[in-house]
Design a protein around this motif. Sequence first.
Motif, mmCIF file in Angstrom:
data_model
loop_
_atom_site.group_PDB
_atom_site.id
_atom_site.type_symbol
_atom_site.label_atom_id
_atom_site.label_comp_id
_atom_site.label_asym_id
_atom_site.label_seq_id
_atom_site.Cartn_x
_atom_site.Cartn_y
_atom_site.Cartn_z
ATOM 1 N N CYS A 93 0.961 -1.184 0.084
ATOM 2 C CA CYS A 93 -0.053 0.038 0.045
ATOM 3 C C CYS A 93 0.672 1.181 -0.125
ATOM 4 N N HIS A 95 0.283 4.419 0.746
ATOM 5 C CA HIS A 95 -0.078 5.160 1.900
ATOM 6 C C HIS A 95 0.726 4.912 3.154
ATOM 7 N N CYS A 96 0.741 3.767 3.365
ATOM 8 C CA CYS A 96 1.312 3.110 4.923
ATOM 9 C C CYS A 96 2.601 2.309 4.658
#
Length: 351
Positions: A93, A95-96
């Motif tokens: 992912c 984003h993280c």
Amino acid sequence: MTLKEIVERARQGAKVPIVERDVERALSALLASEDIWRVIDLSQVPVMALVQVLSALKDTGLLDWDGGRLVLTPDGKRFAEAEELGPRLELKCPHCGGRGTTLGPVEEIVEKFKDIAANRPEAIQDYDQGYVTEETTLHRVAFMWSRGDLYGKELIVLGDDDLVSIAAALTRTPKKVVVLEIDQRLVDFIRDVAAKEGLPIEVVQHDLREPLPANIRGKFDTFFCDPTESLRGFVMFAERGIAALRGPGAAGYLGLTHCEASYDKWREIQRFLLDAGAVIAELRDAFHDYVNWPYIDHMRSWPHLPVHRIPGRDEIWYRSALIRVEVVKGPAIEERRYEGDIFADEEAATT
Ligand SMILES: [Fe+2]
């Protein structure tokens, strides 16, 4: 040529477990990248096993490594296709970073922590040091907070080249943070920062081969450690951490890699944790990213690697899982004294 023949060849002279699935994992990684560090990371095969597999693939004409790249030959590509192997997928992912959590309120201390960490002591081989990225340390703290293991709690950190104690205390949420650390440079550094910032950190210089000081045993809500990965060394860290906990409901955090630990070793570790009265409550693979350490060309696996390119400092390839354990019974720990080298076993690659 069959997978079985390749794995038998890879096992010749090997002192670490190697299974057919490791050959499949290596081939999938080789279909995805020709770079040694990416192949190590993507394959999730312990380095000391992977080098045996790569040699076996070369000996059987499936792989070549001229010019510093690991290149599957036409035979190698045909073999992978016949075995129905595709390139390894990494669906992290964006984003993280694949951790599955955000920093939340820890966002507020990012700048401060990075300023402090800029002056940290460099990793040295004497104690098998190799620290995680600052982002990783901050995510660890956010994770502990989110699990109720930080706010209003007493935290002990066993070995702290990652500066977890500082990041944790900067949030101003833990009641107390204690660090057990052997390296005089880190003891001094953390003490200085704590004094300057007014942080509730107590640093005790301690060799973890020795049992815990009596006033520390059974006193904490949470422990954090990133153990050395020999089975003996890992168990030693876990023993000390669990022995420091109050009892049921208290939690511990540990890091564990694929690079230096086969699933045989993971199984031994899980058995130890269960026998000690703990349960593995959560396991987040590849949560921890490590900054490349300055002694990389002197690490144990270096002479065994097929190509010798020193990776850039931030060219991350060594990662570890974050494991959260929680005490359910006991805990049942017989604290022992350890003698000699705790860093080495046959799977050790970066010591
Ligand atoms: Fe995410």
